[in-house]
Scaffold this active site. Structure first.
Site, mmCIF file in Angstrom:
data_model
loop_
_atom_site.group_PDB
_atom_site.id
_atom_site.type_symbol
_atom_site.label_atom_id
_atom_site.label_comp_id
_atom_site.label_asym_id
_atom_site.label_seq_id
_atom_site.Cartn_x
_atom_site.Cartn_y
_atom_site.Cartn_z
ATOM 1 N N HIS A 1 -13.543 18.656 -5.494
ATOM 2 C CA HIS A 1 -12.397 19.424 -6.017
ATOM 3 C C HIS A 1 -12.383 20.900 -5.574
ATOM 4 C CE1 HIS A 1 -11.852 16.050 -8.814
ATOM 5 N NE2 HIS A 1 -13.099 16.190 -9.204
HETATM 6 O O1 RIB Z 1 -11.647 18.250 -12.913
HETATM 7 C C1 RIB Z 1 -12.447 18.829 -11.910
HETATM 8 C C2 RIB Z 1 -12.814 20.223 -12.256
HETATM 9 O O2 RIB Z 1 -13.578 20.236 -13.457
HETATM 10 C C3 RIB Z 1 -13.721 20.888 -11.210
HETATM 11 O O3 RIB Z 1 -13.493 22.270 -11.205
HETATM 12 C C4 RIB Z 1 -15.103 20.603 -11.711
HETATM 13 O O4 RIB Z 1 -16.061 21.576 -11.292
HETATM 14 C C5 RIB Z 1 -14.895 20.699 -13.197
HETATM 15 O O5 RIB Z 1 -14.970 22.086 -13.549
#
Ligand code: RIB
Ligand code: CA
Length: 313
Positions: free
Chosen positions: A243
């Site tokens: 992500h």
């Molecule tokens: O849903 C994914 C996000 O939530 C990313 O930023 C991961 O690091 C968690 O913080």
């Protein structure tokens, strides 16, 4: 081309770690003014230490790390040990940091940077819950207008949520903060699950990272190998979504992603949908167009960039 001045607001988090490494590996394009830690994947006591561990892994003991909010604006803190481990950065054994945590509070630092730099020159890159950013805007309502843009990881629409059927973790943890940020008037560039789920740490891509053969590459491999277990099992995929580095990759090469400009609002009080990012793709509400909503990624191009930059550290 002048370097983009950025503040990374983060809750490391193995994917946060790769975002920080990618930024620190790109000094020709990005000037990291500082890193601000927030509670999210793990409690603040861990995320501020993890932020410093990652900077030292990159050999950047000079980076200034600040501790911010230890809980959301209103809700109780939800963490994600099932995904990231009890420390938030399970996987490699990284030495305790020797670099100091800055005395200044993260929110004070964010506001000071926005005051000391000309308007429209500082970019905020939040990749965790938006609590620190919201607190800055609550403290100084004029601050949002001084931000160049906010490039954030969070939210979901067509992909559905990862914390509830409709809510993605960063927004779910602090929907009230997200509402403040999305209504702040700042220019938003948003990387939701719709796009980050296209960027998977497949076996082949993981092997390419490990083959770099450096301590940074090995630690990155071990972080991602731990991190992908949960999502591989949940989604039945080869690898898990990476992500947070999407935000930094876009700053380095916007052509790697495509999106559409539209209105995005946050549901903050719903029995079923709290934390949902409500994406008005077809402008049916006529609400202000506040967000560049990313929908497509060149995932091979992303990993080519990430692998090439990790090899520089
Ligand atoms: O849903 C994914 C996000 O939530 C990313 O930023 C991961 O690091 C968690 O913080
Ligand atoms: Ca994160």
């Amino acid at each position: 081309m002048p370097r983009e001045k950025i503040i990374i607001d983060t809750d490391p988090g193995q994917d946060d770690a790769l975002a920080i490494l990618l930024a620190l590996a790109s000094p020709d394009e990005l000037e990291v003014l500082g890193i601000t830690a927030v509670a999210g994947n793990a409690p603040l006591a861990y995320t501020q230490v993890n932020s410093r561990k990652i900077c030292e892994l990159a050999g950047r003991h000079d980076v200034k790390v600040y501790a911010g909010a230890d809980r959301p604006l209103v809700r109780e803190l939800h963490t994600a040990p099932e995904v990231h481990g009890s420390t938030g950065l399970n996987g490699p054994v990284l030495p305790e940091p020797t670099m100091p945590l800055q005395e200044e509070h993260a929110v004070d630092f964010i506001l000071r940077m926005l005051a000391e730099h000309p308007p429209g020159t500082v970019t905020l890159v939040p990749v965790g819950p938006l609590t620190n950013i919201a607190k800055a805007f609550m403290r100084d309502p004029g601050a949002a207008a001084r931000v160049k843009r906010i490039v954030l990881m969070g939210g979901a629409s067509s992909e559905g949520g990862n914390s509830t059927p409709t809510a993605e973790f960063n927004i779910f943890v602090d929907p009230h903060a997200a509402e403040i940020v999305f209504r702040s008037g700042a220019e938003l560039v948003m990387f939701p699950l719709d796009v980050t789920h296209q960027v998977l740490t497949t076996e082949r891509r993981m092997d390419r990272i490990r083959a770099i053969g450096t301590p940074v590459a090995e630690a990155s491999y071990q972080m991602l190998d731990y991190y992908r277990q949960y999502d591989q099992k949940k989604y039945g995929t080869d690898g898990g979504p990476l992500h947070d580095p999407c935000t930094i990759a876009w700053l380095l090469n916007p052509a790697l992603f495509r999106g559409r400009r539209c209105n995005v609002e946050i549901e903050v009080d719903s029995p079923l949908c709290t934390g949902q990012t409500v994406v008005d793709r077809w402008n049916v509400t006529k609400r202000p167009i506040n967000t560049l909503y990313m929908q497509w990624a060149d995932s091979d191009g992303f990993f080519d960039l990430l692998t090439e930059r990790l090899a520089r550290l």
